[in-house]
Write an enzyme that holds these catalytic residues in place. Sequence first.
Site, PDB file in Angstrom:
ATOM      1  N   LYS A 101       1.394  -8.049   5.980  1.00 37.86           N
ATOM      2  CA  LYS A 101       0.363  -6.994   5.770  1.00 37.86           C
ATOM      3  C   LYS A 101       0.966  -5.542   5.963  1.00 37.86           C
ATOM      4  CE  LYS A 101      -3.974  -5.064   6.149  1.00 37.86           C
ATOM      5  NZ  LYS A 101      -4.411  -4.676   4.933  1.00 37.86           N
ATOM      6  N   ILE A 124     -10.421  -2.955   3.739  1.00 45.40           N
ATOM      7  CA  ILE A 124      -9.812  -3.233   5.137  1.00 45.40           C
ATOM      8  C   ILE A 124      -9.429  -2.042   5.849  1.00 45.40           C
ATOM      9  CG2 ILE A 124      -8.606  -4.530   6.568  1.00 45.40           C
ATOM     10  CD1 ILE A 124     -10.212  -6.349   4.951  1.00 45.40           C
ATOM     11  N   LEU A 184      -6.392  -0.858   6.079  1.00 44.46           N
ATOM     12  CA  LEU A 184      -4.687  -0.902   6.685  1.00 44.46           C
ATOM     13  C   LEU A 184      -4.612  -1.090   8.209  1.00 44.46           C
ATOM     14  CD1 LEU A 184      -2.761   1.258   3.665  1.00 44.46           C
ATOM     15  CD2 LEU A 184      -3.023  -1.434   3.893  1.00 44.46           C
ATOM     16  N   CYS A 239      -2.671   1.657  -2.102  1.00 45.09           N
ATOM     17  CA  CYS A 239      -4.056   1.387  -1.541  1.00 45.09           C
ATOM     18  C   CYS A 239      -5.230   2.326  -1.745  1.00 45.09           C
ATOM     19  CB  CYS A 239      -4.065   1.282   0.064  1.00 45.09           C
ATOM     20  SG  CYS A 239      -5.356   0.304   0.845  1.00 45.09           S
ATOM     21  N   LYS A 247       5.207  -0.857  -5.021  1.00 42.90           N
ATOM     22  CA  LYS A 247       4.050  -1.489  -5.435  1.00 42.90           C
ATOM     23  C   LYS A 247       3.188  -0.557  -6.252  1.00 42.90           C
ATOM     24  CE  LYS A 247       0.609  -4.621  -3.943  1.00 42.90           C
ATOM     25  NZ  LYS A 247      -0.088  -5.471  -2.864  1.00 42.90           N
ATOM     26  N   ILE A 270      -0.180  -5.691  -9.682  1.00 36.13           N
ATOM     27  CA  ILE A 270      -0.777  -4.511  -9.353  1.00 36.13           C
ATOM     28  C   ILE A 270      -1.336  -4.798  -7.851  1.00 36.13           C
ATOM     29  CG2 ILE A 270      -1.322  -4.169 -11.540  1.00 36.13           C
ATOM     30  CD1 ILE A 270      -4.361  -5.174 -11.223  1.00 36.13           C
ATOM     31  N   GLY A 284      -8.636 -10.734  -7.256  1.00 37.05           N
ATOM     32  CA  GLY A 284      -9.042 -11.871  -7.561  1.00 37.05           C
ATOM     33  C   GLY A 284      -9.216 -12.366  -9.077  1.00 37.05           C
ATOM     34  N   GLY A 331      -4.817 -11.871  -9.436  1.00 33.51           N
ATOM     35  CA  GLY A 331      -5.837 -12.696  -9.839  1.00 33.51           C
ATOM     36  C   GLY A 331      -5.058 -14.207 -10.020  1.00 33.51           C
TER      37      GLY A 331
HETATM   38  C1  LIG Z   1      -8.064  -8.344   2.003  1.00 34.81           C
HETATM   39  C2  LIG Z   1      -6.935  -7.680   1.327  1.00 34.81           C
HETATM   40  C3  LIG Z   1      -5.893  -6.831   1.956  1.00 34.81           C
HETATM   41  C4  LIG Z   1      -4.867  -6.378   1.327  1.00 34.81           C
HETATM   42  N1  LIG Z   1      -4.165  -5.620   2.194  1.00 34.81           N
HETATM   43  C5  LIG Z   1      -2.928  -4.960   1.618  1.00 34.81           C
HETATM   44  C6  LIG Z   1      -1.894  -4.435   2.101  1.00 34.81           C
HETATM   45  O1  LIG Z   1      -2.015  -4.255   3.278  1.00 34.81           O
HETATM   46  N2  LIG Z   1      -0.893  -3.610   1.394  1.00 34.81           N
HETATM   47  C7  LIG Z   1      -0.744  -3.852   0.050  1.00 34.81           C
HETATM   48  O2  LIG Z   1      -0.021  -3.515  -0.717  1.00 34.81           O
HETATM   49  N3  LIG Z   1      -1.816  -4.602  -0.793  1.00 34.81           N
HETATM   50  C8  LIG Z   1      -2.811  -5.261  -0.007  1.00 34.81           C
HETATM   51  N4  LIG Z   1      -3.857  -5.953  -0.859  1.00 34.81           N
HETATM   52  C9  LIG Z   1      -3.722  -6.012  -2.291  1.00 34.81           C
HETATM   53  C10 LIG Z   1      -2.908  -7.353  -2.679  1.00 34.81           C
HETATM   54  O3  LIG Z   1      -1.590  -7.655  -1.925  1.00 34.81           O
HETATM   55  C11 LIG Z   1      -2.885  -7.770  -4.034  1.00 34.81           C
HETATM   56  O4  LIG Z   1      -2.142  -6.786  -4.854  1.00 34.81           O
HETATM   57  C12 LIG Z   1      -4.116  -7.870  -4.685  1.00 34.81           C
HETATM   58  O5  LIG Z   1      -5.286  -8.416  -3.719  1.00 34.81           O
HETATM   59  C13 LIG Z   1      -4.109  -8.443  -6.082  1.00 34.81           C
HETATM   60  O6  LIG Z   1      -3.820  -9.791  -5.897  1.00 34.81           O
HETATM   61  P1  LIG Z   1      -5.000 -10.952  -5.953  1.00 34.81           P
HETATM   62  O7  LIG Z   1      -5.873 -10.731  -7.139  1.00 34.81           O
HETATM   63  O8  LIG Z   1      -4.094 -12.236  -6.012  1.00 34.81           O
HETATM   64  O9  LIG Z   1      -5.481 -10.899  -4.551  1.00 34.81           O
HETATM   65  C14 LIG Z   1      -4.736  -6.522  -0.302  1.00 34.81           C
HETATM   66  C15 LIG Z   1      -5.887  -7.356  -0.831  1.00 34.81           C
HETATM   67  C16 LIG Z   1      -6.764  -7.829  -0.090  1.00 34.81           C
HETATM   68  C17 LIG Z   1      -8.086  -8.940  -0.758  1.00 34.81           C
END
Ligand SMILES: Cc1cc2nc3c(=O)[nH]c(=O)nc-3n(C[C@H](O)[C@H](O)[C@H](O)COP(=O)(O)O)c2cc1C
Length: 315
Positions: free
Chosen positions: A57, A83, A85, A142, A177, A203, A229, A256
């Site tokens: 995180k 959230i 951060l 973010c 990122k 992404i 997602g 996703g």
């Molecule tokens: C609850 C939550 C917290 C996240 N916290 C961070 C974070 O601290 N730093 C970051 O770069 N991305 C964060 N993300 C983004 C994820 O790392 C990822 O890029 C994003 O969820 C897309 O992937 P997914 O569709 O597989 O979830 C967070 C995503 C979620 C759902």
Amino acid sequence: MNSGTQPSCADEDIDVSVQVGGIQMRTPVMTASGTFGYGPEYASLTDLERLGAIVVKGIAVHPTRGNPTARTCETSCGLLNAIGLPNPGVNGFVETYMPFLRQVDVPVIVNIWGKTVAEYEEVAHRLDDVQGVRGLEINVSCPNIKEGSALFGTDLDMFKRVTNAVRKTTNLTVIPKLAPNVSDIAAFAKAAEDSGADAISLINSIPALAIDVETRRPRLANGTGGLTGPAIKPIALKLVWEAASAVRIPVVGIGGIFTAEDAVEFLIAGASAVAVGTANFVNPRAAEEIADGIAGYMIRHGVKRVSDLVGSLKQ
Ligand SMILES: Cc1cc2nc3c(=O)[nH]c(=O)nc-3n(C[C@H](O)[C@H](O)[C@H](O)COP(=O)(O)O)c2cc1C
């Protein structure tokens, strides 16, 4: 594709290991930042040593509490979060979590963020010689904090400034990122490469809004949030394909990914590895099972190395 029934990625005839910006990984499947805690939270639920890497995180210089609740809500085909951060600060992270992570044989990548370039530099500096940390993923994208982070991801000059600053501060693998909400993703990918990044990931979540029609208020206390997602996968796939076509450094595909087939799509689009996010909340063993499913796909299709799949999209 039911990844749970696929052959194990330990199968002798295929090699699922990958190199991402100098980090050797047993499988191409990492965890996405913010969806896997700092590692120990998932230790009793999945085999951490079967992951490609753990991306923790987001960590900043100082501890922060994050946004007020509600911080998450479900939408029809994705998760919306703001959230904000929350984090224990870089010293708190190193003291609390690194002793555990050092005992696990898996690369640790720390996702870092700041409100100024100097703050990014400071976190990078403090993590540079911390034993067990292999890489820094720079969160410039973010959507859920008011200052800094999101702007660094959408303004090309600011993006270059922060990437250059982190690059100059550390010898660790540097992985900016990328934000999805830019008009030219290739320009950001190229800027990362030109600034000395070892790899890029993309992404992050997509800025989005959900409304409670009874109260006519946003469903998240922050107002807007970031969508993740299944809903974002086709968008992520297109952006990964465009970014990977623009650079030579490895690309980590995120967005996703719930099944091995999703992951293979990203590899074919040009990603050298993938990271699994929201799926961890549904199935804590998702990353492990997806790695097994990729192995199964490779066996069925006579693919010996993951790199043979990467960027193999036929047009
Ligand atoms: C609850 C939550 C917290 C996240 N916290 C961070 C974070 O601290 N730093 C970051 O770069 N991305 C964060 N993300 C983004 C994820 O790392 C990822 O890029 C994003 O969820 C897309 O992937 P997914 O569709 O597989 O979830 C967070 C995503 C979620 C759902």
